[in-house]
Design a protein around this motif. Structure first.
Motif, PDB file in Angstrom:
ATOM      1  N   GLN A   1       0.827  -1.212   0.000  1.00 55.75           N
ATOM      2  CA  GLN A   1       0.000   0.000   0.000  1.00 55.75           C
ATOM      3  C   GLN A   1       0.861   1.262   0.000  1.00 55.75           C
ATOM      4  O   GLN A   1       0.485   2.280  -0.590  1.00 55.75           O
ATOM      5  N   ASP A   2       2.017   1.200   0.652  1.00 53.30           N
ATOM      6  CA  ASP A   2       2.956   2.329   0.563  1.00 53.30           C
ATOM      7  C   ASP A   2       3.336   2.577  -0.895  1.00 53.30           C
ATOM      8  O   ASP A   2       3.388   3.725  -1.353  1.00 53.30           O
ATOM      9  N   GLY A   3       3.618   1.487  -1.621  1.00 51.55           N
ATOM     10  CA  GLY A   3       3.943   1.618  -3.035  1.00 51.55           C
ATOM     11  C   GLY A   3       2.794   2.247  -3.810  1.00 51.55           C
ATOM     12  O   GLY A   3       2.999   3.109  -4.676  1.00 51.55           O
ATOM     13  N   HIS A   4       1.585   1.807  -3.509  1.00 55.64           N
ATOM     14  CA  HIS A   4       0.395   2.377  -4.155  1.00 55.64           C
ATOM     15  C   HIS A   4       0.330   3.883  -3.931  1.00 55.64           C
ATOM     16  O   HIS A   4       0.123   4.673  -4.876  1.00 55.64           O
ATOM     17  N   ASP A   5       0.513   4.297  -2.688  1.00 56.32           N
ATOM     18  CA  ASP A   5       0.395   5.724  -2.364  1.00 56.32           C
ATOM     19  C   ASP A   5       1.467   6.550  -3.062  1.00 56.32           C
ATOM     20  O   ASP A   5       1.203   7.670  -3.529  1.00 56.32           O
ATOM     21  N   LEU A   6       2.675   6.018  -3.145  1.00 53.74           N
ATOM     22  CA  LEU A   6       3.748   6.763  -3.805  1.00 53.74           C
ATOM     23  C   LEU A   6       3.520   6.844  -5.316  1.00 53.74           C
ATOM     24  O   LEU A   6       3.818   7.870  -5.943  1.00 53.74           O
ATOM     25  N   VAL A   7       3.008   5.762  -5.915  1.00 56.65           N
ATOM     26  CA  VAL A   7       2.683   5.810  -7.345  1.00 56.65           C
ATOM     27  C   VAL A   7       1.694   6.938  -7.620  1.00 56.65           C
ATOM     28  O   VAL A   7       1.881   7.755  -8.542  1.00 56.65           O
ATOM     29  N   GLU A   8       0.648   7.012  -6.825  1.00 54.51           N
ATOM     30  CA  GLU A   8      -0.365   8.038  -7.061  1.00 54.51           C
ATOM     31  C   GLU A   8       0.152   9.432  -6.737  1.00 54.51           C
ATOM     32  O   GLU A   8      -0.221  10.413  -7.404  1.00 54.51           O
TER      33      GLU A   8
END
Length: 574
Positions: free
Chosen positions: A126-133
């Motif tokens: 989810q950290d990766g998700h947030d950084l992508v966005e």
């Protein structure tokens, strides 16, 4: 299908392109802390294309890398090392080609705050998700993001994709796993990968502070939180079954980190996937399965070891073309190229790349070779057995597990011949070349004088000069012998559930049939060479071998004469 319709040998000249884009020769770097959904601040380094030292103002796609190994740090000699300025994963070339490259430290590592609950858990995903966005919303961004990484970085890439960030359009995943239990505890045995001690906090303190942290005070506070990280080796050793509940995470953690459970999210999001891993690297088996379970995925394998750019192949050009198509809309034909590109050892007598519409192993025919004593009597030494298409005499061969093994390199990604440490069965010299593409599977009927023991199997190619090399290997604990139906496509390989209810000791003296899948092979075994299968009870790459060895060591019997054999994946009608 005829070979000519499947295979196409590629020379280095034919597969490479002349140079890569250098439209933006310079780089402007900046770094900052970015908070994710729970407020934890993660260190992000941005590398923006520049000309004459000035940042290019136009919006560009972003390539995101998520690492536990520090995005930017000082090495022991004081030199600054930066992931983005190394071209091992084509990152420097991507900047030149008009991409913003972002490299972030995962929580609990590098200059990021927080502590790591578990190795590639859903928090990290989810950290990766947030950084992508976050990256997609920035003024420099076109709104389209791609990810690339190998090994752990391949895992963060794959796991982020399972959260389906709307702005993530394509991923290039190297040497990662589809099923972490089947990889880390393959056959119920924890071996080399993922069991090393964690790096000391001093390593993270060598990170370069983000721009706003001029005195390093924030870095110090961030690293202090890393003391709460879950120890990785202890996490893996502490979960012997697929459904074990970890004392560190409080759940069945193997299931949480099994990417196969989230593949539908990638499919529904339409994220393009490309998998890469080299033949002398244990994760390659999982990389092929990842591609097999995501239709449309491309696959690449070179001849080398862990995360090394494939020699003789324009790896950088392939990466740039891939992202150019999916992030810039370039009509460069990469989506129409054959699905798989991989090295075939011995192709045209030396070795070369082949391109195929099929993944390695698809369409191979199993050729069965039985293990035999090769003589009229029953007594034999541990390494003079034979194997051939004939079943041979019924009988048993016995060996005592040996723990006096040669030392292995700390990062021994590949096995070494073990023919003097157990039972060996060797073919006669081949009368014609044999093309092996795919997964060998060894079937054994065994007995033991202890209720549990580990079985390691190695497939060697022995040259006419007697020089031997391991070309595939596998492992299985007797207690984990029960086969089951996998929750994903296994390309016909045996699969062992590892569930606690399915794991059971083998009564002393009772026979059991084992099916052990080996790592995949891609080679043409030449005329005059021999193939050899070795069966042992320990491997020098087991970091915990001293802790698990049994005294006295187990004695293991292998039944031959039709009950024990190897199925070799012969390609192109061989």
């Amino acid at each position: 299908m005829r070979a000519a319709r499947i295979w196409g040998a590629l020379t280095a000249a034919a597969i490479a392109t002349a140079g890569h884009g250098s439209e933006y020769p310079d780089v402007q770097r900046q770094s900052l802390y970015v908070p994710v959904r729970d407020g934890t601040k993660l260190a992000v380094n941005l590398y923006l294309p520049a000309v004459d030292g000035k940042r290019v103002e136009s919006k560009m796609p972003v390539i995101f890398v998520f690492t536990p190994y520090r995005a930017r740090f000082r090495d022991k000699d004081g030199a600054v090392q930066e992931v983005a300025l190394n071209d091992r994963m084509a990152l420097r070339s991507l900047i030149r080609a008009g991409y913003v490259v972002a490299v972030a430290d995962i929580r609990g590592k590098g200059a990021s705050f927080g502590s790591r609950r578990g190795f590639q858990d859903r928090t990290e995903a989810q950290d990766g998700h947030d950084l992508v966005e976050w990256l997609a919303r920035q003024s420099f961004s076109s709104g389209k993001v791609g990810m690339i990484g190998c090994s752990y970085l391949g895992g963060t890439t794959f796991h982020t994709a399972t959260t389906a960030p709307p702005s993530l359009k394509a991923v290039f995943v190297g040497a990662s796993d589809l099923d972490k239990y089947a990889f880390v505890r393959r056959g119920g045995i924890t071996a080399q990968f993922n069991t090393r001690p964690d790096e000391p906090l001093s390593d993270d303190l060598a990170s370069i502070p983000v721009d706003e942290d001029r005195d390093g005070a924030q870095l110090g506070k961030a690293v202090a939180q890393h003391a709460g990280n879950t120890p990785m080796a202890a996490l893996w050793y502490g979960m012997p079954y697929r459904d074990s509940v970890s004392r560190y995470t409080g759940n069945a953690f193997w299931e949480e980190v099994g990417v196969y459970r989230y593949l539908d999210a990638i499919r529904k999001a339409g994220i393009a996937t490309y998998f890469w891993s080299n033949w002398q690297d244990e994760p390659t088996a999982q990389s092929i399965l990842s591609a097999a379970n995501l239709s449309g995925s491309k696959f690449l394998a070179g001849p080398g070891s862990h995360c090394l750019p494939p020699p003789g192949f324009d790896f950088t050009g392939e990466v740039v073309r891939y992202f150019d198509h999916y992030l810039k809309g370039a009509d460069n034909g990469i989506e129409k190229a054959p699905r798989a590109t991989y090295w075939v050892e011995g192709l045209d007598g030396k070795g070369g790349y082949a391109r195929s519409a099929r993944l390695p192993g698809e369409g191979a025919t199993a050729q069965r070779w039985y293990f035999s004593d090769g003589r009229s009597g029953t007594a034999r030494s541990v390494n003079d057995g034979t194997m051939s298409a004939a079943k041979g005499r019924t009988g048993q061969d016995r060996f005592t597990v040996r723990y006096d093994l040669p030392g292995a390199d700390y990062f021994a990604f590949w096995a070494q011949p073990m023919d003097d440490k157990g039972l060996s069965y060797t073919s006669t010299p081949l009368g014609k070349p044999m093309k092996l593409i795919g997964y060998p599977v060894v079937h054994l009927r065994v007995r033991a004088d202890k209720p549990d023991a580990n079985i390691f199997v190695y497939l060697d190619q022995v040259g006419a000069d007697g020089k031997a090399e391991v070309v595939a290997f596998g492992r299985l604990a007797l207690s984990h012998r029960k086969a089951a139906t996998a929750p994903y496509r296994t390309m016909g390989q045996p699969w062992h559930s590892g569930l606690k209810a399915d794991v059971a000791p083998l009564p002393v003296g009772q026979a059991a049939d084992l099916a052990i899948d080996l790592t995949p092979v891609s080679r043409i075994v030449p005329t005059g060479a021999r193939l050899r299968v070795t069966i042992a009870g320990a491997d020098p790459r087991q970091r915990n071998l001293k802790d698990i060895q049994q005294t006295p060591p187990p004695q293991i019997s292998v039944e031959r004469g039709g009950s024990s054999f190897v199925d070799l994946p012969v390609a192109d009608g061989q």
